[in-house]
Design a protein around this motif. Structure first.
Motif: not given
Length: 724
Positions: A141-160
């Motif tokens: 959602l942030e990429v769609k909003k800003t139209k800029k690349p990014l890198s981040a760590i997110e929570v997934g079903r198998a962990g981070l």
């Protein structure tokens, strides 16, 4: 006085300095030993944290770089625009194979999302797609909003999970996004190589689903990596995490622990990197540091003696020269790495000491970097030359060199494809425009089905231009022929019009002169009538004055007549008095005669009275005669005055009628003069307009001849053009 030798002087100074350094070193060593353990723990904590941060940052940068590079792939954009998953799957397969051969990334995970934040393609799970990600994927959602690349760590079903994301833009519009998914195993393995341990832990409150089992649990955290050291995991389960978080480090009998918090894109702490190093290694560092300090003291004492003997030799011949050679070579390497020079010259290695070994390693490193840089620079150089030629409009150029750097090689391949397409389209465009420049509008540009955006618009515009030019040529021919016919007719008509306008102008000019003369005569008549009216007014005034004087004369005659009447009455009284007096005198004479002698004197008086009465009567008669004559004259004067008044009244009435007639004539003359002046102005204006019309008619006749010539030229030009 004895002279001291230079060697003794240096030795004395060296001994003095050595003693001072020894005392200072003993003091510092004592303080260092007391604080060395704390410093070792702090340095170990900072070293572990910095090592982790550098590796995580490097991997995130690599993730963004790969995501951005892959997102520029034309096939992937086409797949999203056409909703064709097969194109994306094939393209991602080729990219994965290329990255396995040329990069450290062997197990590539790429996830494509469409513009509605729905899953489009997972290259590791092709049968799962279409699910809505907007409720739990804040990074997309942030990429769609800003139209800029990014890198981040997110929570997934198998962990981070570590992700690098990039928007996919086509013609300025957001059409989807791409994420390059990375794990933490490479970082864990790098730590393992350095005999250090790492656990990537997710806070248990963010657990979703059943993918994370109790086997991966460490107290309230879950492990988010595949490579796990069981001994480190078991020991980590026993530590006090509250103490770890409050002090930043924790130690037990086996490990020295520190941690780095993990935050998501919103700044929420979702876990931690738990870093451990063998406590024996830390203790060894403490012991080594203590031993080093103690050894330094011993060495310092030994150096006092050695310094006196070998200071000049060691400092000058070995240390200073060696450091200078290394520094010089290192500066050359820095200049080469910063592209200040384009060639690295390896230094000659003399000896086997540490400095020589350092110079040797520097040479090897520089030569290895040189080889890769030369390949990259060769390709980048060809890219620069090629793009410069393309900028100049030269399309007969391609990038032929190759490099192992996948990003640069992909860039070169993409540029070659771009130039091929541009050269093809520009060739068609040039041929078509050359035919258009020779008035042949029958050819059209063939537009490739893959062509879009500006180039497609340009080629379509050229075809539209050809159609417009052809239609314009047809219309010009038809209009020219029609104009040629009409211009001939118009030329004849305008010539006749000009001749008649000239004749009309001459006649109107004569009429204007005649009207001007009539206007002058009428203006003089009007002026004379005005003067007559003024003279009549003056005569009327004089007549009125005469009539007034005649009236006054008649009044005076009436007054004289009244006075004469009064005089007549007075004369009548006098005449009566004289008559009575005469009677009385007669009576007196009679009485005197009667009286005799005594009455003689009275008789004389009576006689005188009678004489006086006689003279009074005579005078009264004369006055009466004169008054009667005056009265007669006064009556005649009154009659004359009355007749004069009547004459003045008749004359005044005639003058009034005459003045009215003169005023009527004056008004009529003025109105006639106004009308004549208006007619004169109208004729003058008509004369001017007629002259101008004659001039315009002559101009129109000239223009008609020019139009006729232009029509002939237009028809001749239109007949030279070719069209269907």
């Amino acid at each position: 006085m004895m002279k001291k030798s230079l060697s003794k002087s240096i030795a004395q100074r060296l001994v003095t300095v050595a003693i001072v350094f020894l005392l200072f070193g003993v003091l510092v060593g004592y303080l260092i030993i007391n604080n060395i353990k704390k410093d070792v723990f702090t340095d170990a904590k900072n070293d572990l944290s910095n090592m982790l941060v550098q590796q995580v940052d490097g991997k995130q940068v690599a993730g963004i770089t790969n995501a951005v590079s892959i997102s520029q792939n034309t096939a992937i954009k086409e797949a999203l625009l056409t909703n064709n998953r097969e194109i994306a799957i094939d393209s991602l397969k080729d990219i994965s194979n290329a990255m396995k051969e040329g990069t450290p990334f062997k197990n590539i995970k790429v996830h494509l999302h469409d513009k509605n934040v729905h899953s489009f393609v997972r290259n590791w799970k092709l049968d799962k797609f279409g699910d809505d990600l907007s409720s739990f994927r804040a990074t997309i959602l942030e990429v769609k909003k800003t139209k800029k690349p990014l890198s981040a760590i997110e929570v997934g079903r198998a962990g981070l999970v570590m992700r690098g994301l990039s928007p996919i833009i086509k013609d300025g519009e957001y059409i989807g996004s791409l994420e390059f998914i990375m794990g933490f195993n490479s970082i864990v393995k790098d730590f393992k190589k350095d005999k250090r341990e790492l656990l990537v832990l997710m806070d248990g409150k963010y657990k979703r689903g059943d993918a994370l089992t109790s086997e991966l649990q460490v107290q309230n955290y879950f492990i988010s990596q595949k490579t796990i050291d069981k001994k480190f995991k078991e020991d980590a389960a026993t530590i006090d995490f509250n103490n770890l978080k409050s002090t930043g480090m924790y130690m037990n009998e086996k490990y020295f622990y520190t941690y780095v918090p993990i935050k998501d894109i919103s700044g929420n702490e979702i876990g931690m990197y738990l870093i451990g190093e063998s406590i024996h290694a830390i203790d060894d560092l403490v012991d080594q540091s203590t031993y080093i300090v103690q050894l330094m003291l011993v060495v310092m004492i030994a150096m006092i003696v050695a310094l006196i003997i070998t200071a000049h030799i060691v400092v000058k011949n070995i240390v200073v020269d060696g450091i200078a050679r290394f520094n010089k070579q290192f500066q050359i390497f820095l200049a080469f790495s910063q592209f200040k020079i384009n060639r690295y010259v390896a230094a000659k290695v003399e000896g086997n000491d540490e400095i020589s070994e350092m110079i040797k390693q520097l040479n090897e490193t520089a030569l290895n970097v040189t080889k890769h840089l030369q390949d990259d620079m060769k390709v980048m150089g060809e890219i620069t030359i090629t793009t410069d030629k393309v900028e100049q409009g030269i399309y007969a150029c391609r990038i032929n060199s190759r490099t192992k750097n996948p990003m640069i090689q992909t860039l070169a391949t993409t540029i070659n494809k771009m130039i091929d397409a541009i050269a093809r389209d520009m060739g068609q465009l040039r041929e078509t425009l050359e035919q258009y420049s020779h008035n042949d509008y029958r050819n059209k540009v063939t537009i490739d089905s893959n062509l879009k955006a500006d180039m497609k618009i340009v080629l379509e515009s050229v075809n539209t231009l050809g159609n417009s030019l052809a239609n314009s040529a047809k219309q010009n021919l038809s209009n020219g022929e029609h104009l040629q016919t009409n211009s001939s007719t118009m030329t004849t008509s305008v010539t006749n019009l000009a001749n008649k306008a000239n004749q009309q102008a001459a006649s109107l000019e004569e009429t204007a002169a005649a009207v001007e003369e009539i206007t002058s005569i009428t203006r003089n008549n009007a002026n004379n009538a005005s003067k007559m009216s003024e003279l009549g007014s003056r005569v009327k005034t004089e007549v009125s004055n005469g009539m007034t004087l005649a009236s006054k004369t008649s009044s005076s005659m009436d007054e004289i007549n009244s006075q004469v009447t009064a005089i007549n009455e007075a004369i009548t009284v006098i005449d009566q008095i004289a008559f009575q007096t005469n009677i009385l005198s007669l009576n007196a004479a009679v009485e005197a005669a009667t009286a005799g002698e005594a009455g003689k004197g009275f008789a004389v008086v009576a006689q005188e009275v009678r004489n006086l009465a006689s003279r009074s009567a005579d005078a009264a008669n004369e006055i009466k005669t004169l008054v009667e004559n005056a009265a007669s004259k006064a009556n005649e004067g009154k009659k004359v005055s009355d007749d004069m008044i009547k004459g003045y009244e008749s004359l005044n009435e005639n003058f009034n009628q005459t003045i009215e007639l003169i005023e009527d004539v004056s008004r009529a003359s003025k109105e006639q003069m106004t009308g004549i002046e208006q007619i004169n102005d109208a004729v003058t204006m008509l004369d001017r307009v007629t002259q101008e019309n004659a001039s315009e008619a002559n101009s129109v006749a000239s223009i008609a001849q020019d139009v006729s010539k232009m029509a002939n030229d237009l028809v001749s030009d239109a007949q030279t053009k070719k069209f269907n």
